[in-house]
Write a protein that holds these residues in place. Structure first.
Motif, mmCIF file in Angstrom:
data_model
loop_
_atom_site.group_PDB
_atom_site.id
_atom_site.type_symbol
_atom_site.label_atom_id
_atom_site.label_comp_id
_atom_site.label_asym_id
_atom_site.label_seq_id
_atom_site.Cartn_x
_atom_site.Cartn_y
_atom_site.Cartn_z
ATOM 1 N N TRP A 65 -6.205 -1.036 -2.783
ATOM 2 C CA TRP A 65 -5.655 0.046 -1.961
ATOM 3 C C TRP A 65 -6.587 1.258 -2.012
ATOM 4 N N GLU A 110 2.998 -5.566 -6.832
ATOM 5 C CA GLU A 110 2.012 -4.711 -6.181
ATOM 6 C C GLU A 110 0.894 -4.256 -7.112
ATOM 7 N N HIS A 138 -2.960 -4.994 -6.910
ATOM 8 C CA HIS A 138 -3.675 -4.598 -5.698
ATOM 9 C C HIS A 138 -4.046 -3.118 -5.666
ATOM 10 N N ARG A 193 -9.702 0.575 0.021
ATOM 11 C CA ARG A 193 -9.421 0.518 1.452
ATOM 12 C C ARG A 193 -9.202 1.902 2.052
ATOM 13 N N TRP A 221 -6.695 5.101 3.516
ATOM 14 C CA TRP A 221 -5.806 5.092 4.667
ATOM 15 C C TRP A 221 -5.762 6.491 5.277
ATOM 16 N N GLY A 224 0.796 -1.222 0.000
ATOM 17 C CA GLY A 224 0.000 0.000 0.000
ATOM 18 C C GLY A 224 0.825 1.267 0.000
#
Length: 224
Positions: free
Chosen positions: A219, A212, A215, A222, A224, A167
């Motif tokens: 990310w 990566e 994904h 999700r 952050w 991430g």
């Protein structure tokens, strides 16, 4: 033994020998486990340090008594990435480089003036090798990555705390900052560079963009 990038504070550094550039990765500080990267031009011996994060007593022996450290690049303003900056610069006389929006905060925290501020598309030389600055805004306003486009192999990217395996960097649940960072990472890194690109983060193990890339949507979902 081949380079793995797996280092731990107090442990041995790991060294990667490219055709024109040597990369030495070392971890410092048991609590924060920051990565520092010493780059050495094989033709000239000139060296550049990415993040004088902590423990000058660990970093200075890697640099060597003969000096040759021309530059310290600080990837961003957070306290754990520049705790040894003053000591390293005092011994080596190295110039200091940072992203323009973070430079004043780094100087305020360390007492070290930033010799040169940089932004998107600027370059920083280490001997005959050239590193391109990629601005990755969001983790901090002036976070930067450094791209070495190896003419003999795959690209190598030093990402600070803006990109990790798994991430992007922490943006403290600030939606605008997260959107800015994930957009920059997608547009300036993943849309431009090949899967073979090896990247070196500010903490933990390395990875490749190919590992990566599948994904990215996860990310973004999700956050952050």
């Amino acid at each position: 033994m081949s380079y793995t990038g797996e280092v731990t504070p107090g442990g041995a550094p790991d060294v990667r020998e490219l055709a024109d550039l040597t990369i030495t990765k070392v971890a410092v500080d048991e609590r924060m486990a920051n990565n520092c990267y010493l780059l050495r031009c094989r033709a000239t011996g000139e060296q550049l340090l990415v993040d004088a994060a902590a423990q000058a007593a660990t970093l200075l022996p890697l640099i060597g008594a003969g000096g040759g450290l021309s530059t310290v690049v600080t990837t961003h303003q957070h306290w754990d990435h520049h705790r040894a900056l003053a000591d390293v610069v005092a011994v080596t006389g190295a110039a200091t480089v940072a992203g323009e929006p973070d430079a004043a905060a780094i100087t305020d925290a360390t007492g070290v003036p930033i010799t040169r501020t940089v932004g998107q598309g600027d370059t920083v030389a280490v001997g005959e090798c050239v590193l391109e600055v990629i601005a990755l805004r969001g983790h901090t306003p002036g976070s930067i990555a450094l791209l070495y486009s190896d003419p003999h192999g795959t690209p190598h990217l030093f990402t600070g705390d803006s990109l990790f395996p798994g991430g992007v960097g922490n943006t403290q649940k600030d939606e605008a900052r997260f959107t800015q960072l994930i957009d920059d990472v997608e547009e300036r890194i993943f849309q431009r560079l090949p899967d073979s690109t090896w990247f070196y983060p500010g903490h933990g193990d390395d990875s490749t963009l190919g590992a990566e890339r599948p994904h990215l949507a996860e990310w973004r979902e999700r956050g952050w």
